[in-house]
Structure formats: structure tokens, C-alpha cells
Design a protein around this motif. Structure first.
Motif, PDB file in Angstrom:
ATOM      1  N   VAL A 210       1.034  -1.145   0.056  1.00 53.04           N
ATOM      2  CA  VAL A 210       0.038   0.032  -0.101  1.00 53.04           C
ATOM      3  C   VAL A 210       0.915   1.275   0.057  1.00 53.04           C
ATOM      4  CG1 VAL A 210      -1.713   1.240   1.363  1.00 53.04           C
ATOM      5  CG2 VAL A 210      -1.899  -1.136   0.995  1.00 53.04           C
ATOM      6  N   ALA A 211       2.027   1.293   1.019  1.00 54.51           N
ATOM      7  CA  ALA A 211       2.692   2.524   0.998  1.00 54.51           C
ATOM      8  C   ALA A 211       3.576   2.738  -0.507  1.00 54.51           C
ATOM      9  CB  ALA A 211       3.775   2.242   1.999  1.00 54.51           C
ATOM     10  N   TYR A 212       3.861   1.548  -1.122  1.00 52.97           N
ATOM     11  CA  TYR A 212       4.578   1.603  -2.408  1.00 52.97           C
ATOM     12  C   TYR A 212       3.763   2.087  -3.381  1.00 52.97           C
ATOM     13  CZ  TYR A 212       7.123   0.121  -6.580  1.00 52.97           C
ATOM     14  OH  TYR A 212       7.656   0.109  -7.750  1.00 52.97           O
ATOM     15  N   ILE A 213       2.421   1.724  -3.590  1.00 57.60           N
ATOM     16  CA  ILE A 213       1.576   2.210  -4.640  1.00 57.60           C
ATOM     17  C   ILE A 213       0.851   3.662  -4.256  1.00 57.60           C
ATOM     18  CG2 ILE A 213       1.141   0.045  -5.540  1.00 57.60           C
ATOM     19  CD1 ILE A 213      -1.646   0.027  -4.158  1.00 57.60           C
TER      20      ILE A 213
ATOM     21  N   PRO B 276       4.409   7.723   3.369  1.00 55.86           N
ATOM     22  CA  PRO B 276       5.709   7.689   3.437  1.00 55.86           C
ATOM     23  C   PRO B 276       6.150   6.296   3.515  1.00 55.86           C
ATOM     24  CG  PRO B 276       4.922   8.946   5.558  1.00 55.86           C
ATOM     25  CD  PRO B 276       3.942   8.734   4.539  1.00 55.86           C
ATOM     26  N   PHE B 277       6.875   5.735   2.630  1.00 56.56           N
ATOM     27  CA  PHE B 277       7.357   4.435   2.509  1.00 56.56           C
ATOM     28  C   PHE B 277       8.439   4.053   3.563  1.00 56.56           C
ATOM     29  CE2 PHE B 277       9.816   0.772   0.885  1.00 56.56           C
ATOM     30  CZ  PHE B 277       8.763  -0.101   0.276  1.00 56.56           C
ATOM     31  N   ARG B 278       9.207   5.261   3.803  1.00 58.87           N
ATOM     32  CA  ARG B 278      10.323   4.660   4.935  1.00 58.87           C
ATOM     33  C   ARG B 278       9.727   4.377   6.161  1.00 58.87           C
ATOM     34  NH1 ARG B 278      15.560   5.798   5.048  1.00 58.87           N
ATOM     35  NH2 ARG B 278      15.601   6.783   2.803  1.00 58.87           N
ATOM     36  N   SER B 279       8.554   5.336   6.402  1.00 62.20           N
ATOM     37  CA  SER B 279       8.131   5.276   7.764  1.00 62.20           C
ATOM     38  C   SER B 279       7.205   3.963   7.943  1.00 62.20           C
ATOM     39  CB  SER B 279       6.949   6.421   8.060  1.00 62.20           C
ATOM     40  OG  SER B 279       7.471   7.704   7.903  1.00 62.20           O
TER      41      SER B 279
ATOM     42  N   ILE C 167       7.973   0.765  10.438  1.00 58.07           N
ATOM     43  CA  ILE C 167       6.603   0.179  11.279  1.00 58.07           C
ATOM     44  C   ILE C 167       6.835  -1.556  11.039  1.00 58.07           C
ATOM     45  CG2 ILE C 167       4.009   0.075  11.651  1.00 58.07           C
ATOM     46  CD1 ILE C 167       4.157   2.969  10.890  1.00 58.07           C
ATOM     47  N   VAL C 168       6.955  -1.713  10.030  1.00 55.69           N
ATOM     48  CA  VAL C 168       6.974  -3.163   9.483  1.00 55.69           C
ATOM     49  C   VAL C 168       8.258  -4.050  10.207  1.00 55.69           C
ATOM     50  CG1 VAL C 168       7.450  -4.987   7.521  1.00 55.69           C
ATOM     51  CG2 VAL C 168       5.760  -2.919   7.270  1.00 55.69           C
ATOM     52  N   VAL C 169       9.430  -3.244  10.189  1.00 52.28           N
ATOM     53  CA  VAL C 169      10.430  -3.747  10.725  1.00 52.28           C
ATOM     54  C   VAL C 169      10.304  -3.966  12.360  1.00 52.28           C
ATOM     55  CG1 VAL C 169      13.022  -3.560  11.290  1.00 52.28           C
ATOM     56  CG2 VAL C 169      12.243  -2.973   9.121  1.00 52.28           C
TER      57      VAL C 169
END
Length: 334
Positions: free
Chosen positions: A26-29, A34-37, A41-43
Motif C-alpha cells: 500500500v505504501a509503495y503504490i 511515506p514508504f520509509r515510515s 513500522i514493518v521492521v
């Protein structure tokens, strides 16, 4: 156990991983997110999940580790107390099943004991008419018929004796009295019992005892010698049976040597197996395959080593090696 634990939780792990991939997708598309944030969160979620699994693993597998190591006795108290609802389901199922098996085992044991007692009682009852029959046979005037009747009487007597001792063997530890035992009276008694059979087959005995005493149980030793002498007489004809004793390396060795037909090489490894009657015995149809089997059972209980050497046409040599005194300390009567 870690592999099994991962397979058990695999569906949950797949769900968690899928959710993290969805967040990243979702963050990518969506460029507004912000993808970095989201990556942070995923990490962080992955780290938290790993720590959670690491912390929960010992707690969630403790019950099952104990269940795996359980020796399957009838005491479920050896298992850890179940904590989770599923563990309690397993614990209750194992407990109820164990209790049912315990009751069934107890009832079967009682039935077996009753059967054993009835069999022993029947054997003792049969001995009375057998004794009367023996007296009647001794009064017969026809020597040939008397010899035949004596042989058949002896076979019945030996079969009953085998059955009696077979029922007693599982409990023979309750009936052991180990002491210095004279060999000669036991041998003479068993030879006298076979006297009429030996006379009809023209078989004699050459007894030479360099050592006259052994440390064992006299009654059970008599049973062993009875089986071995019966076999020696059964498979011999017009020859002597040699019985010798000697001491070697602290052990007393009693040897029974016959010069009968011997044992086939392919049969030797199996002669102590239960029910094995050998190639020749199967053709004759008279062997039960129990004599040597019971002999080995009793000998093992008395710590007596039994060795057999034989060759077709040359006879059979059986050596009984008695244990040293120190090896018998733990047996009753010493």
C-alpha cells in the motif's frame, strides 16, 4: 520441537507476514504514504513478533515436551499441569483414556491370575491319576507293553511338568532360594525318572563330577536338567550320555554330552525359540518346541549361561556355565 512449533503456528506466521507485505505494498503504490515510515513500522512489527514468539515458545511447548517424554505409564500425574484450554483438553483425554486402560488391564490381570490358578490346580489334580497309572504299569507282566506304556506315561508327565513350570516362570522370582546345591542327588533323581525309557533304548549314563556343588536354586536347576536329559535320551539310541562338571575361571561348568543324531546347522540358532521344533521334529510330529525355550527362560533367571554345540550324526553337547557367587548376591536366599 522448534520445527514442530513453527509448523503448528505456520498459519499465524503467514498471516502476520502477509499483513506486513500488504502495508509495504500500500505504501509503495500510494505516494502520499511515506514508504520509509511504513518500513520502520514493518521492521518494528517483525521484531516484536520475533520477541513474542521467542518468549512464548518455552511456555507453549512445555506441556507437549513433557507429554513426548512421558513413558506412557498409567500415571498421568507425571505430566505437567495443563495451562491453556487446548492443553486441558489433551490432558483430560489422556487421563480418561489412561484410567480406562488401567481398569481394563487390572481386570485382564485378574482373569489371567484366575486362569493360572485353575491351570495349576488342574495339573495337580491330574497328577493323582497319573501316579495311579504308574503303579498299574509297574504291575504289568508284558515287558514290551509295559515299556511302551511307560514311555507314553513319561511323555504325559513331562508335558504336564512343562506346563506347570511355564505358568510359574513369570513369578519364579518369588520362589527362588539360592544356596549351595549338590549336583549328584539332582542328577540321580532325574536319571532314575528316565530309567525305564533309557533301558528300552539301551542308553547308559557316564557321570563324572569334579565339582559336586553349585550355587543355584535346586528345584529350578532340576527342571533345567530334566529338559536337557529328556532331549538327550529322546534323540539317542544305544549310546552313553556323558555328564561332567569342572571349574574354569571361577565358574562351574556342567556338560551334558550325548552321541545321538545331533542338530542340523541351520536349526542351531533357533533351538531356544518358542515353538521351534527343528526340521526333524516337524517330520516326527512329537516335539512341542517348548522344552529348550523354557530351559533358556529359567537359565536366564538363574544367571546360567547355556551353550550348545552339535553336528548331525555326532551328537550334542550342552554346557551350563554357573555364575560366580558375587553375581548371585542380588538373588533371593544368598
Amino acid at each position: 520441537m522448534i520445527g514442530k512449533y513453527i509448523r503448528e503456528k505456520l498459519s499465524w506466521l503467514v498471516l502476520l507476514i502477509s499483513m506486513q507485505l500488504i502495508f509495504l505494498f500500500v505504501a509503495y503504490i500510494d505516494t502520499s504514504i511515506p514508504f520509509r515510515s511504513v518500513s520502520y513500522i514493518v521492521v518494528l512489527n517483525v521484531v516484536v513478533c520475533i520477541v513474542f514468539i521467542w518468549a512464548r515458545y518455552p511456555r507453549e511447548t512445555r506441556f507437549y515436551k513433557r507429554l513426548t517424554a512421558w513413558d506412557h505409564t498409567y500415571d498421568p500425574g507425571d505430566l505437567d499441569i495443563a495451562e491453556s484450554p487446548y492443553e486441558r483438553i489433551v490432558h483430560d483425554a489422556v487421563t480418561s483414556q489412561t484410567e480406562r486402560y488401567r481398569k481394563e488391564s487390572s481386570s485382564h490381570f485378574i482373569l489371567l491370575e484366575q486362569e493360572k490358578d485353575e491351570m495349576l490346580s488342574w495339573i495337580h489334580e491330574v497328577k493323582t491319576p497319573l501316579t495311579a497309572l504308574q503303579l498299574m504299569i509297574e504291575r504289568m507282566h508284558d515287558d514290551k507293553l509295559q515299556g511302551q506304556m511307560t514311555y507314553e506315561w513319561l511323555r504325559i508327565h513331562q508335558l504336564l511338568d512343562q506346563q506347570l513350570h511355564q505358568k510359574r516362570i513369570p513369578f519364579m522370582h518369588n520362589d527362588l532360594f539360592v544356596e549351595e546345591t549338590e549336583l549328584e542327588p539332582i542328577l540321580n533323581g532325574e536319571i532314575r525318572a528316565l530309567k525305564s525309557w533309557c533301558i528300552s533304548k539301551r542308553i547308559g549314563f557316564d557321570v563324572s563330577l569334579d565339582v559336586t556343588k553349585v550355587l543355584t536354586d535346586s528345584k529350578w536347576l532340576g527342571f533345567i536338567i530334566r529338559q536337557l536329559l529328556s532331549n538327550a535320551v529322546k534323540y539317542s539310541h544305544s549310546s552313553d550320555i556323558v555328564i561332567e562338571s569342572k571349574e574354569q575361571d571361577g565358574h562351574i561348568i556342567l556338560t551334558i554330552q550325548d552321541y545321538g543324531r545331533g542338530i542340523e546347522a541351520q536349526d542351531l540358532p533357533r533351538i531356544f525359540d518358542k515353538g521351534f521344533t527343528s526340521t526333524q521334529g516337524r517330520l516326527e510330529g512329537t516335539a512341542t518346541g517348548m522344552g529348550l525355550y523354557l530351559t533358556r527362560q529359567v537359565a536366564q533367571a538363574l544367571r546360567i549361561d547355556v551353550k550348545v554345540q552339535s553336528a548331525p550324526g555326532e551328537g550334542t553337547s550342552i554346557k551350563l556355565t554357573f555364575p560366580r557367587k558375587n553375581d548371585m548376591i542380588h538373588l533371593a536366599g544368598v
